[in-house]
Motif scaffolding. Sequence first.
Motif, mmCIF file in Angstrom:
data_model
loop_
_atom_site.group_PDB
_atom_site.id
_atom_site.type_symbol
_atom_site.label_atom_id
_atom_site.label_comp_id
_atom_site.label_asym_id
_atom_site.label_seq_id
_atom_site.Cartn_x
_atom_site.Cartn_y
_atom_site.Cartn_z
ATOM 1 N N PHE A 1 0.850 -1.186 0.000
ATOM 2 C CA PHE A 1 0.000 0.000 0.000
ATOM 3 C C PHE A 1 0.884 1.233 0.000
ATOM 4 O O PHE A 1 2.048 1.187 0.395
ATOM 5 C CB PHE A 1 -0.911 0.013 1.233
ATOM 6 C CG PHE A 1 -1.975 -1.056 1.230
ATOM 7 C CD1 PHE A 1 -3.178 -0.849 0.577
ATOM 8 C CD2 PHE A 1 -1.760 -2.272 1.870
ATOM 9 C CE1 PHE A 1 -4.153 -1.836 0.562
ATOM 10 C CE2 PHE A 1 -2.724 -3.266 1.858
ATOM 11 C CZ PHE A 1 -3.928 -3.045 1.205
ATOM 12 N N ASP A 2 0.309 2.353 -0.420
ATOM 13 C CA ASP A 2 1.047 3.607 -0.391
ATOM 14 C C ASP A 2 0.885 4.325 0.941
ATOM 15 O O ASP A 2 1.796 5.026 1.385
ATOM 16 C CB ASP A 2 0.583 4.514 -1.533
ATOM 17 C CG ASP A 2 0.946 3.933 -2.891
ATOM 18 O OD1 ASP A 2 2.154 3.795 -3.164
ATOM 19 O OD2 ASP A 2 0.041 3.595 -3.661
ATOM 20 N N VAL A 3 -0.281 4.157 1.584
ATOM 21 C CA VAL A 3 -0.553 4.768 2.878
ATOM 22 C C VAL A 3 -1.481 3.849 3.673
ATOM 23 O O VAL A 3 -2.337 3.171 3.094
ATOM 24 C CB VAL A 3 -1.221 6.158 2.723
ATOM 25 C CG1 VAL A 3 -1.675 6.710 4.087
ATOM 26 C CG2 VAL A 3 -0.284 7.158 2.077
ATOM 27 N N ILE A 4 -1.325 3.843 4.999
ATOM 28 C CA ILE A 4 -2.256 3.170 5.894
ATOM 29 C C ILE A 4 -2.915 4.226 6.772
ATOM 30 O O ILE A 4 -2.230 5.067 7.362
ATOM 31 C CB ILE A 4 -1.544 2.143 6.796
ATOM 32 C CG1 ILE A 4 -0.878 1.045 5.960
ATOM 33 C CG2 ILE A 4 -2.528 1.517 7.797
ATOM 34 C CD1 ILE A 4 0.014 0.110 6.765
ATOM 35 N N VAL A 5 -4.255 4.205 6.844
ATOM 36 C CA VAL A 5 -5.006 5.050 7.775
ATOM 37 C C VAL A 5 -5.548 4.115 8.850
ATOM 38 O O VAL A 5 -6.364 3.242 8.570
ATOM 39 C CB VAL A 5 -6.144 5.809 7.065
ATOM 40 C CG1 VAL A 5 -6.968 6.605 8.081
ATOM 41 C CG2 VAL A 5 -5.585 6.744 5.986
ATOM 42 N N MET A 6 -5.088 4.291 10.093
ATOM 43 C CA MET A 6 -5.299 3.284 11.141
ATOM 44 C C MET A 6 -6.016 3.846 12.362
ATOM 45 O O MET A 6 -5.558 4.824 12.968
ATOM 46 C CB MET A 6 -3.928 2.733 11.559
ATOM 47 C CG MET A 6 -3.940 1.741 12.707
ATOM 48 S SD MET A 6 -4.444 0.086 12.180
ATOM 49 C CE MET A 6 -3.017 -0.389 11.205
ATOM 50 N N THR B 1 7.251 -0.792 5.604
ATOM 51 C CA THR B 1 7.591 0.610 5.854
ATOM 52 C C THR B 1 6.526 1.579 5.346
ATOM 53 O O THR B 1 6.753 2.790 5.329
ATOM 54 C CB THR B 1 8.935 0.953 5.187
ATOM 55 O OG1 THR B 1 8.829 0.718 3.769
ATOM 56 C CG2 THR B 1 10.062 0.119 5.766
ATOM 57 N N THR B 2 5.378 1.068 4.941
ATOM 58 C CA THR B 2 4.293 1.919 4.443
ATOM 59 C C THR B 2 3.965 3.018 5.461
ATOM 60 O O THR B 2 3.737 2.720 6.635
ATOM 61 C CB THR B 2 3.023 1.078 4.201
ATOM 62 O OG1 THR B 2 3.339 -0.011 3.344
ATOM 63 C CG2 THR B 2 1.922 1.928 3.580
ATOM 64 N N PRO B 3 3.951 4.296 5.046
ATOM 65 C CA PRO B 3 3.650 5.367 6.002
ATOM 66 C C PRO B 3 2.230 5.238 6.544
ATOM 67 O O PRO B 3 1.300 4.916 5.801
ATOM 68 C CB PRO B 3 3.830 6.642 5.179
ATOM 69 C CG PRO B 3 3.665 6.218 3.759
ATOM 70 C CD PRO B 3 4.196 4.823 3.691
ATOM 71 N N ALA C 1 3.792 5.168 13.825
ATOM 72 C CA ALA C 1 3.023 6.041 12.939
ATOM 73 C C ALA C 1 3.871 7.217 12.471
ATOM 74 O O ALA C 1 4.726 7.703 13.210
ATOM 75 C CB ALA C 1 1.773 6.557 13.657
ATOM 76 N N GLU C 2 3.621 7.674 11.252
ATOM 77 C CA GLU C 2 4.290 8.869 10.744
ATOM 78 C C GLU C 2 3.478 10.130 11.036
ATOM 79 O O GLU C 2 4.017 11.228 11.027
ATOM 80 C CB GLU C 2 4.515 8.754 9.226
ATOM 81 C CG GLU C 2 5.722 7.944 8.825
ATOM 82 C CD GLU C 2 5.535 6.457 9.113
ATOM 83 O OE1 GLU C 2 6.549 5.796 9.396
ATOM 84 O OE2 GLU C 2 4.392 5.948 9.056
ATOM 85 N N HIS D 1 7.111 9.949 1.582
ATOM 86 C CA HIS D 1 7.509 8.555 1.367
ATOM 87 C C HIS D 1 8.181 8.391 0.007
ATOM 88 O O HIS D 1 9.094 7.592 -0.141
ATOM 89 C CB HIS D 1 6.292 7.649 1.469
ATOM 90 C CG HIS D 1 6.635 6.188 1.469
ATOM 91 N ND1 HIS D 1 7.445 5.611 2.427
ATOM 92 C CD2 HIS D 1 6.299 5.186 0.626
ATOM 93 C CE1 HIS D 1 7.572 4.314 2.181
ATOM 94 N NE2 HIS D 1 6.898 4.043 1.092
ATOM 95 N N ALA D 2 7.732 9.163 -0.985
ATOM 96 C CA ALA D 2 8.349 9.084 -2.312
ATOM 97 C C ALA D 2 9.821 9.458 -2.261
ATOM 98 O O ALA D 2 10.646 8.932 -3.008
ATOM 99 C CB ALA D 2 7.607 9.992 -3.287
#
Length: 222
Positions: free
Chosen positions: A49-54, A76-78, A99-100, A123-124
Motif C-alpha cells: 500500500f502507499d498509505v495506511i489510515v489506522m 515501511t508503508t507510512p 506512525a508517521e 515517502h516518495a
Amino acid sequence: MGDERSVLVVEDDAALASLLRELLEGEGYTVVTAHDGQRALHEGLSRPFDVIVMDRGLPAIEGLDVLERLRRKGVTTPALVLSALSNPADRVEGLDRGAEDYLGKPFDIDELLARIRSLLRRHADTSATVRIPGGTLDVGTRTVLLDVDGRVVLSERECEFLEHLARRPQQVFTRAGLLESVFSDADDGGVVDTYVHYLRKKLGRSCVLTVRGLGYVLGPLA
C-alpha cells in the motif's frame, strides 16, 4: 492495483469506514478496508500500500500493536493514525510506536486529505530504500547495507528481484508470477531459480526461502 495510489483503511466503525472509502475513492485512490486488527495485519503483510489510515481501538488487535507488528516484519508503508484518543500523550505514543502522523477524531476532511498527500510526498523521497530483515536495500545504488556489518553490491536484475520480494514481505511468489513480473524478457522459467541462487550466494541461503510446492518468500539476511 495499477498506477493508482492505494490506501489501507483500518476502522471498526462501519459507517466511518464507508465514508472514508467513498471520500478517498473520490480522490482517485484505490481503497481496501479492514474492520479489525487481525484483518489489518493480514492485509498489510499480503500486499503493498502507499498509505495506511489506522484507527486505534480495534477488535482483535489494537491499532498501534498492528503497526508495531508490521514494522517488525519490514513493512515501511507510512501510517496515519486516526483516533479519538488524541491528547498529547496519545499522539506521542502513536508516533513512537510506528506512525508517521496522528490526527484526532473528529477530523476535518480537507486536513485528512492534505496529510495523506504529505505522507505520499515524504515517502516518495525515501522509497528508494527498502527494509529487509537484517539489512536495508538501497535501490538507487543497488547496495544491501547489513545491520551487523558490511555491504553487498547487487547486479541490476538481482536488485530488481530482491526489491520485488522486499516490498511484499510475507507474500509467497510463484515461479510463474515472478517470471511475469520480474523476468518478463526471459523465455525459460529456470531464470528464477538462477537468480535465487545468485542472491543466496551473496546474502546467505536464508535471504530467499523456498515454500515447498508454492514458490519463494523473502527471508532474513545471513
